[in-house]
Design an enzyme around this catalytic site. Structure first.
Site, short mmCIF file in Angstrom:
data_model
loop_
_atom_site.label_atom_id
_atom_site.label_comp_id
_atom_site.label_asym_id
_atom_site.label_seq_id
_atom_site.Cartn_x
_atom_site.Cartn_y
_atom_site.Cartn_z
N CYS A 14 0.80 -1.22 0.00
CA CYS A 14 0.00 0.00 0.00
C CYS A 14 0.84 1.27 0.00
CB CYS A 14 -0.94 0.00 1.20
SG CYS A 14 -2.17 -1.33 1.12
N HIS A 60 -2.60 8.86 5.78
CA HIS A 60 -2.96 7.53 5.27
C HIS A 60 -4.43 7.27 5.61
CE1 HIS A 60 -2.33 3.46 3.86
NE2 HIS A 60 -2.82 2.99 4.99
N GLU A 72 -0.95 6.58 13.42
CA GLU A 72 -0.64 7.73 12.58
C GLU A 72 -0.73 9.03 13.38
OE1 GLU A 72 -1.69 9.11 8.03
OE2 GLU A 72 -3.01 7.71 9.09
N LYS A 94 -9.33 8.93 1.75
CA LYS A 94 -9.90 7.58 1.70
C LYS A 94 -11.33 7.58 2.18
CE LYS A 94 -5.59 4.91 2.22
NZ LYS A 94 -4.63 6.02 2.42
N HIS A 107 -9.85 2.82 -0.28
CA HIS A 107 -8.44 2.45 -0.21
C HIS A 107 -8.11 1.57 -1.42
CE1 HIS A 107 -4.56 1.31 0.96
NE2 HIS A 107 -4.76 0.98 2.23
N PHE A 124 1.03 -3.13 4.56
CA PHE A 124 1.36 -4.47 5.04
C PHE A 124 2.82 -4.79 4.71
CE2 PHE A 124 -3.16 -6.51 4.97
CZ PHE A 124 -3.54 -5.63 5.96
#
Length: 428
Positions: free
Chosen positions: A175, A315, A326, A347, A352, A411
């Site tokens: 990502c 993010h 975050e 998002k 996403h 990830f």
């Protein structure tokens, strides 16, 4: 063949932007969606999602014929490649660089997390007789199956289109791919390996296999009865992210190359960095150290102080773990300024889209600088007390932006950050 230019620090600017996104095809429609605070999340229509826990996504209303693709291209290319090519065409046209690029000094870098997911999913069902046969019969596969296994085929198609004979490749870091690919392309220009790079990311992974994988770890929202408000970054009621799809591609140019031809400049990319926690595929430390390290390195490369940042594109995935990590990372890396700087997550509106989302976020940052508007965080009605920063809820905010930070988490333990500055602004 052209001689290689001397290596050395060179400035890199964004002169073209192309977008395929939920809610609209093209940069203009994309920006209108973001600044209106409208969400493009809905019930999945690309396949029958009835058996799944999460049945919502942010899909692109993409008509490949209307987008200018031929029937042969549509037959040959996966949806991911179609997105990338259409976005690249828009970026090249927007830049005005076509006809002014030396092929040997022009390159292509494309990022993706999942590659040709939809075509691989479809073709596996065919060659395995819907999964009934363990030993698959490859004779039933389409002639383009080999290309579906290689994401590099996507970069190759764009290189042929752009007549780029310089560095061409793929970056796939989950990502964070959409930031990492832009950063890699910037480094190639800075180091004198190219004068122009066509770079960005694309993913079209709304498919049964992807939905099943995220269902298994309960990462996606099960708010199926409220798809329009399901993505709720930094909200107390958030319960997972909403899958998306799309692409954003940029024309990145060495500053003097762009200046000589009178190109319009959206922004300068002044810093980027990536880190890995090297310890967990999905775990994030509560103190935000990994992301904070990436932010600090990107600011250092940009020669900026934390107080110089005017906006942070988060993010903001809308998972409990990520949003808290975050928030802590911003406090750790920006210090007291974290409480003053506006932060938002797009998002909340476009979902996403895995590897593509960070390039879409970089596009949002460039457009925010261009138009002096900060996109909002949609669906932020009940702020999480643990996420206590200025997350620009619900409504866009007008503000002149000199320096913008965008971050990503993925990830594998990846954390990435990139800094864009307004044209003409350069750190001393």
């Amino acid at each position: 063949m052209s001689e290689q230019r001397p290596r050395g620090p060179r400035r890199v600017v964004v002169t073209g932007v192309g977008v395929v996104a939920p809610g609209g095809i093209g940069t203009k429609q994309y920006w209108e969606l973001l600044t209106s605070g409208t969400t493009a999340t809905r019930t999945i229509s690309l396949f029958d999602a009835t058996p799944f826990r999460s049945r919502i996504a942010a899909e692109c209303d993409f008509d490949p014929i209307a987008a200018g693709l031929s029937r042969r291209e549509i037959r040959r290319w996966d949806r991911t490649t179609q997105f990338a090519v259409v976005a690249a065409r828009e970026a090249l046209a927007d830049s005005g660089a076509v006809g002014e690029m030396d092929p040997h000094r022009t390159g292509v870098m494309i990022g993706t997390a999942c590659g040709m997911t939809q075509s691989l999913d479809r073709e596996y069902a065919v060659v395995s007789d819907q999964g009934a046969t363990w030993l698959v019969d490859e004779e039933h596969g389409v002639p383009y199956l080999y290309d579906y296994f290689l994401p590099s085929s996507m970069a190759t198609e764009i290189a042929w289109m752009a007549e780029a004979e310089g560095p061409v490749g793929v970056v796939s870091t989950g990502c964070t791919s959409g930031i990492d690919v832009v950063g890699h392309a910037v480094d190639l220009v800075r180091d004198g390996m190219a004068d122009v790079m066509v770079a960005g990311a694309s993913d079209a992974a709304i498919s049964p296999i992807t939905v099943a994988c995220f269902d298994a770890i309960k990462a996606t929202s099960p708010r199926n009865d409220e798809p329009e408000s399901a993505s709720r970054p930094f909200d107390r009621t958030r319960n997972g992210f909403v899958l998306g799809e799309g692409a954003a591609v940029f024309v990145l140019e060495e500053y003097e190359h762009a200046r000589r031809r009178g190109a319009h400049v959206y922004a300068e990319i002044t810093g980027h960095a990536s880190r890995c926690n090297a310890y967990s595929m999905t775990g994030l430390r509560s103190d935000g150290r990994e992301m904070a390290d990436a932010i600090g390195a990107a600011l250092g490369q940009a020669r900026l102080n934390p107080d110089d940042i005017d906006y942070v594109n988060a993010h903001g995935s809308a998972t409990k773990q990520n949003d808290r990590h975050e928030t802590a990372a911003f406090k750790l890396s920006l210090g007291p300024h974290a409480y003053d700087v506006p932060v938002s997550s797009i998002k909340s509106m476009i979902g996403h889209s895995l590897g593509a989302i960070c390039s879409l976020e970089v596009a949002a940052c460039a457009l925010a600088i261009e138009h002096a508007v900060i996109p909002p965080t949609a669906n932020l009605n009940e702020p999480d007390p643990e996420c206590d920063l200025d997350f620009v809820p619900l409504v866009a905010r007008e503000r002149e932006l000199g320096a913008v930070l965008s971050v990503a988490s993925g990830f594998g333990g990846f954390q990435s950050a990139i800094v864009l500055t307004a044209p003409g602004r350069r750190a001393a």
